[in-house]
Scaffold this active site. Sequence first.
Site, PDB file in Angstrom:
ATOM      1  N   HIS A 166       0.837  -1.199   0.000  1.00 10.51           N
ATOM      2  CA  HIS A 166       0.000   0.000   0.000  1.00 10.51           C
ATOM      3  C   HIS A 166       0.869   1.244   0.000  1.00 10.51           C
ATOM      4  CE1 HIS A 166       0.862  -0.924   4.225  1.00 10.51           C
ATOM      5  NE2 HIS A 166       0.773   0.374   4.464  1.00 10.51           N
TER       6      HIS A 166
ATOM      7  N   CYS B 112       1.917   3.551  12.041  1.00  4.71           N
ATOM      8  CA  CYS B 112       2.888   3.050  11.077  1.00  4.71           C
ATOM      9  C   CYS B 112       3.236   4.181  10.123  1.00  4.71           C
ATOM     10  CB  CYS B 112       2.342   1.840  10.317  1.00  4.71           C
ATOM     11  SG  CYS B 112       0.993   2.218   9.176  1.00  4.71           S
TER      12      CYS B 112
END
Length: 705
Positions: free
Chosen positions: A65, A198
């Site tokens: 992603h 993250c």
Amino acid sequence: MSELITADLVDLDLAAETKEAAARSLAERMVNQGRVTDLDGFLADVAAREAQMPTGLDGGIGIPHCRSAHVTEATLAFGRSARGIDFGAPDGPADLIFLIAAPAGADDAHLTILSALARRLMDEDFTTALRTATDATAAASLISGDTEPAATEPGAPEPEAATAEAGGEAGPDVPVSAAEPDAPASDRVFRIVAVTSCPTGIAHTYMAAEALEKAGRHAGVEVVVEPQGSAGFSRLDPAVIAAADGVIFAHDVPVREKDRFAGKPTVDVGVKAGINRPAELIAEVRGKAHRGEITAPAAGRGGGSPGTPVDNAGEPGEGYGTKLRKWLMSGVSYMVPFVAAGGLLIALGFAIGGYTINKAPSVAEHFVWTDHTSWAALLFQIGGLAFSFLVPVLAGYIAYGMADRPGLVPGFVGGSIALTINAGFLGGLAAGLIAGGTVMAIQRVSVPAPLRGIMPVVVIPLVSSAVVGFLMFLVVGKPIASLQKALTDWLSGLSGANAIILGVILGLMMCFDLGGPLNKVAYAFAVGGLANPNEGSLKVMAAVMAAGMVPPLAMALATTVRGKLFTRAERENGKAAWVLGASFITEGAIPFAAADPLRVIPSAMAGGAVTGGLSMLFECTLRAPHGGIFVIPLIGDPFLYLLAIAVGTAVSTGLVVLLKGARKTGRPDQGEGATGPDDAVGTATAGATGATGGAGPDAKVPAVL
């Protein structure tokens, strides 16, 4: 979520064998749907995100992603692989691959939907249904939430737990308390607050949150998570935090407003640990609480445990040497923008006004709008002021890397003292380490609760600044200043063989890891010399920049003259490497080195050593810390300088062609469209471009850092 995925974005028979090929196959579907405008540019962004941390998860899931300027709207593509594809998960290959694409400026609504998918991936019913789906339409319906997966046979009822998220994407904060906050510990369940984050803030952040909450329900523990995602975050209610018995940080970027969680037993790990072993983390923080281990600083003592969150995340076994390197690189990373801006402004001032511009009067007192020397003086003086922050910023952010925000004040004070006593760059390094160590020592002192409120605003700045000032002025400052003077004198006297040897060594360091620690050390050494420039330090700066330009230029030339030795993706990367190398962005060679390190890195080092040695031999000088060919007019002996770069580039090109040619002998040429091992990072142009365009302490600035 139905607008994010359609049947055309689903491939239930994904034939790819590598993660790069899988990403390309799914991305091509996005291109066909008009959701991605530049296939290779988008794949480069995917590869850059993958390089930060593998996106494979336990349970056979891969979630490549990224956010990209080449994405027109938030999109999901799903592929199911019969053979499995390695995405770096501990338990093996992934058979369910989700390619998540978000626009660079994705709004909160899109990111909310993507985070919801990330949470659903932790649901076994959901993944089982995807593995048994018989057609693309059914799979798209499952992913979009239009169809619910069949529930598995229910087991024992899960304990009630007031688990709430505060991610800003899924609603307001939910009170945690199932019992009154002041109830005796024995009469209520154990309570944990957690933060997950993250680098991208789309997938791992929310999967870790879901895993921790689920593990808490099974363990009979109340877990409330604050996901700090891309769409922002909603802070946990202070009462919820106050009532908690322990804290879990599962993160790969710094926890925002960490002070709120101070004074409690804390477990600090990387975000993937929160996904892969949430039960262990819960057991660990419960054990610390029962033993009375308060590993986070008490409230008001600065809000930072020893080392920054990123330093400690997921690496509990790090040695002191590794942490020391990270602390120093934290300071260098924050310092370089001041160096780049100040150095280039100074260089422009010299270029416009000549080398006597440093004697011009202050432009605040004398400025003639029509006089070019006044404009040159303006640039020079602005650059000089920016450069004057170099050592204080270095010291301040070394201390910040060690002790978080409480280290900033004594670090900046120590760095300013280093300038005052002429201790220079070395003094800044020492001041930062002393300041960080002093604050870390103060943070370990247990103080009464009534005094905790004044610790961060009064006690820590006062005591640490006094200690650092005493040590810098009266103990270590003078010896360091003497060492700095000796180093400056040595650089001034460099000539002949000694200068060439130094150039060779610096060239080898610049090209060994293409932006890693050795590269940074060489660059920091050169930049430090610009703080007190002399003939020797200017030669060093020239040699370092010249050597740093060689690896990408050599790879670009090699892909041009012997394209058959490289994959199609590498040949495309070679085109970008021309610009990256000419701009002094050494990271432009990273995709080539990652695919074939045993041939590319030695070749780059050989060319860098030749260029560094020749630059010193030719006595080329450079007053700017960055700029590549765009600052050639500011270089002493520019034609010989370009010759040194050209010779080194030719050496590296010849070696890499020779070594790759020898490898190709005896096996079929992969030629066009190769997808073998050499294509492993074929689309990772962002290993150069993304790595140099980031922001923050760990971002690689537009130099060779």
